[in-house]
Design a protein around this motif. Structure first.
Motif, PDB file in Angstrom:
ATOM      1  N   ARG A 134      -8.089 -45.859  17.558  1.00  0.00           N
ATOM      2  CA  ARG A 134      -8.873 -45.675  16.343  1.00  0.00           C
ATOM      3  C   ARG A 134      -7.991 -45.496  15.116  1.00  0.00           C
ATOM      4  O   ARG A 134      -8.302 -45.984  14.036  1.00  0.00           O
ATOM      5  CB  ARG A 134      -9.795 -44.474  16.495  1.00  0.00           C
ATOM      6  CG  ARG A 134     -10.645 -44.188  15.256  1.00  0.00           C
ATOM      7  CD  ARG A 134     -11.494 -42.957  15.432  1.00  0.00           C
ATOM      8  NE  ARG A 134     -12.421 -43.121  16.535  1.00  0.00           N
ATOM      9  CZ  ARG A 134     -13.219 -42.145  16.983  1.00  0.00           C
ATOM     10  NH1 ARG A 134     -13.165 -40.946  16.430  1.00  0.00           N
ATOM     11  NH2 ARG A 134     -14.039 -42.375  17.988  1.00  0.00           N
ATOM     12  N   GLU A 135      -6.861 -44.772  15.278  1.00  0.00           N
ATOM     13  CA  GLU A 135      -6.012 -44.514  14.118  1.00  0.00           C
ATOM     14  C   GLU A 135      -5.500 -45.805  13.492  1.00  0.00           C
ATOM     15  O   GLU A 135      -5.360 -45.909  12.264  1.00  0.00           O
ATOM     16  CB  GLU A 135      -4.810 -43.643  14.516  1.00  0.00           C
ATOM     17  CG  GLU A 135      -5.172 -42.240  14.971  1.00  0.00           C
ATOM     18  CD  GLU A 135      -5.218 -42.157  16.489  1.00  0.00           C
ATOM     19  OE1 GLU A 135      -5.598 -43.181  17.124  1.00  0.00           O
ATOM     20  OE2 GLU A 135      -4.877 -41.096  17.038  1.00  0.00           O
ATOM     21  N   GLU A 147      -8.248 -47.206  11.368  1.00  0.00           N
ATOM     22  CA  GLU A 147      -8.413 -46.445  10.132  1.00  0.00           C
ATOM     23  C   GLU A 147      -7.303 -46.782   9.132  1.00  0.00           C
ATOM     24  O   GLU A 147      -7.547 -46.897   7.928  1.00  0.00           O
ATOM     25  CB  GLU A 147      -8.425 -44.965  10.450  1.00  0.00           C
ATOM     26  CG  GLU A 147      -9.672 -44.525  11.217  1.00  0.00           C
ATOM     27  CD  GLU A 147      -9.573 -43.093  11.718  1.00  0.00           C
ATOM     28  OE1 GLU A 147      -8.449 -42.529  11.673  1.00  0.00           O
ATOM     29  OE2 GLU A 147     -10.603 -42.568  12.161  1.00  0.00           O
ATOM     30  N   ALA A 192      -7.097 -37.802  11.950  1.00  0.00           N
ATOM     31  CA  ALA A 192      -7.138 -38.647  13.133  1.00  0.00           C
ATOM     32  C   ALA A 192      -6.936 -37.819  14.396  1.00  0.00           C
ATOM     33  O   ALA A 192      -7.602 -38.038  15.422  1.00  0.00           O
ATOM     34  CB  ALA A 192      -6.073 -39.742  13.034  1.00  0.00           C
TER      35      ALA A 192
END
Length: 488
Positions: free
Chosen positions: A439-440, A443, A479
């Protein structure tokens, strides 16, 4: 429409050369009848291009195949059970069908196929008199048992028999009548129009795919407006495309608003004109035409009468996109068409904020990014959506959109805006921030994309510096917390 003499001379020329002549000679030598039938004959008299060669014969499918095989380069079975064999002769595709005299059970539109024994009988079972004419070959005799030539001259659509029987046999013919009004510029005979209205509910036995096909063919005609109007007037639209008649919003003496239904038809016409004049899309473009017709279908659900006699339709673009997606799925359009049409409807109001104040380059980039590969279609839909009779206002909007397109072109030349991407890709982001896929990374990529849209290209060095600053300023902690919460 060409004169009868001119049309007969054209048909004689057509019949005297190429695949038609070869077929006529082969069937005659085999002792079988052959006639050019339906659309090609009709279009010859109308002076329209002939795109299909359809024939009918007393020969049965196996006999047809035996006759055409020696003179054709390929043969295939279009529908042997329905008596149709196709072949390719000298580069032309032809279809030959055995005379038919079908029986319908009126619970489906699929007939119990019965082969007929005469050309006249075969013609009388067809949908409309103008399609029930044939040119017998090789004698070049025009066969017209139901007065199709008179109706062709008058520009009238009527059924060979009573419309109640014809539409009872095959309700799809009601939609075909509507499509032909647009395609041929004809009117529907009064008794035929009455029968369509009275029998509209029987369209329910027709497969969704066939309804889709007729609606698509209607919208792809050069001038579909009259066909859409007849679809609504007959009541058929309430069954197959109810969002369109719903555009006929009620109004009272205190709350006045533009006629949304008539506005939508005008937008459809203007979109078709732009589609042709701009020349950047293949025409006819079904996506543009569906979006134009349906762009305001969210208005009935969002209509609000405001103080002072105003009417509002807040968020009708978003609601309309959802309604269009639902209807097009029900009609079994393909996923690409559904996605494109719904996206255009969702975006069709975006431009009107441009006239309220100058957009930044960032706003222009976002407009292009959000439109994606639908940008040209969005240009057309947005321009077509201006139907005001106020010439000054119309000119202002046109000039504003000219300016927007010019800015898009300038930015595109400078930045390749049509393929905007962050300055760093996923691999670079993971290396710089020492991250694994997850996910980081997404982002971080989103952060860089926003920078790219706001400020244009940064270059790898500056993008790296900004990414590291963003990450160490708190994004890493957020995060991490998000990751911990997911683990819990």
């Amino acid at each position: 429409m060409q004169s009868v003499q001119q049309s007969l001379e054209f048909l004689a020329t057509l019949a005297g050369e190429g695949p038609v002549a070869k077929l006529a000679a082969a069937f005659s030598a085999a002792g079988h009848e052959l006639a050019l039938v339906g659309g090609p004959v009709r279009d010859a008299f109308l002076g329209r291009p002939i795109t299909d060669l359809d024939f009918t014969t007393d020969a049965h499918p196996d006999e047809i195949l035996a006759i055409v095989t020696p003179i054709s380069q390929a043969q295939w079975d279009v529908g042997r059970a329905f008596g149709t064999i196709a072949a390719r002769i000298d580069g032309e595709s032809v279809e030959i069908t055995t005379y038919r005299s079908d029986e319908y059970d009126h619970t489906t539109r699929k007939p119990a196929v019965e082969f007929g024994d005469s050309l006249e009988g075969d013609l009388l079972r067809r949908d409309f008199t103008v399609n029930a004419m044939a040119l017998r070959l090789p004698s070049l005799t025009l066969i017209d048992p139901s007065g199709g030539m008179e109706d062709l001259i008058a520009g009238v659509l009527r059924t060979p028999g009573t419309p109640e029987v014809s539409f009872g046999d095959d309700p799809l013919r009601m939609l075909r009548a509507i499509r032909f009004t647009a395609q041929l510029g004809f009117t529907v005979a009064v008794d035929t129009a009455v029968a369509i209205t009275e029998m509209k509910d029987s369209i329910g036995i027709v497969s969704v795919e066939r309804v889709n096909d007729e609606l698509s063919k209607l919208l792809k005609t050069d001038a579909p407006r009259r066909g859409v109007e007849l679809l609504v007037e007959s009541g058929l639209a309430e069954i197959v495309l109810p969002e369109v008649p719903a555009l006929q919003l009620e109004s009272d003496e205190h709350h006045h608003h533009k006629d949304v239904y008539q506005h939508s038809l005008t937008v459809l016409e203007q979109a078709i004109d732009l589609e042709k004049s701009r020349g950047r899309l293949s025409s006819p473009d079904l996506v543009v035409r569906l979006a134009a017709l349906l762009h305001d279908i969210g208005k009935p659900a969002t209509k609000r009468n405001e103080p002072g006699g105003q009417v509002s339709f807040h968020h009708h673009d978003v609601v309309g996109a959802k309604l269009a997606r639902k209807r097009l799925r029900a009609l079994r359009f393909d996923n690409d068409t559904i996605a494109a049409v719904s996206r255009l409807i969702e975006l069709h109001l975006r431009f009107f904020g441009y006239t309220d104040g100058a957009w930044t380059d960032s706003a222009v980039r976002r407009y292009v990014r959000d439109a994606g590969d639908q940008l040209e279609r969005l240009h057309i839909l947005t321009r077509a959506d201006v139907t005001t009779r106020n010439r000054r206002k119309a000119d202002q909007l046109a000039f504003a959109y000219d300016d927007l397109e010019a800015r898009i072109a300038t930015l595109a030349a400078q930045e390749e805006i049509d393929s905007v991407r962050p300055d760093l890709d996923g691999e670079q982001i993971m290396r710089i921030l020492n991250l694994k896929p997850g996910r980081e990374v997404g982002e971080a990529r989103a952060f860089l994309l926003e920078l790219r849209l706001d400020e244009g290209p940064l270059g790898e060095e500056e993008a790296t510096r900004r990414l590291e600053t963003w990450w160490h300023a708190g994004a890493r902690g957020i995060a991490s917390q998000s990751r911990d919460a997911s683990a819990d």
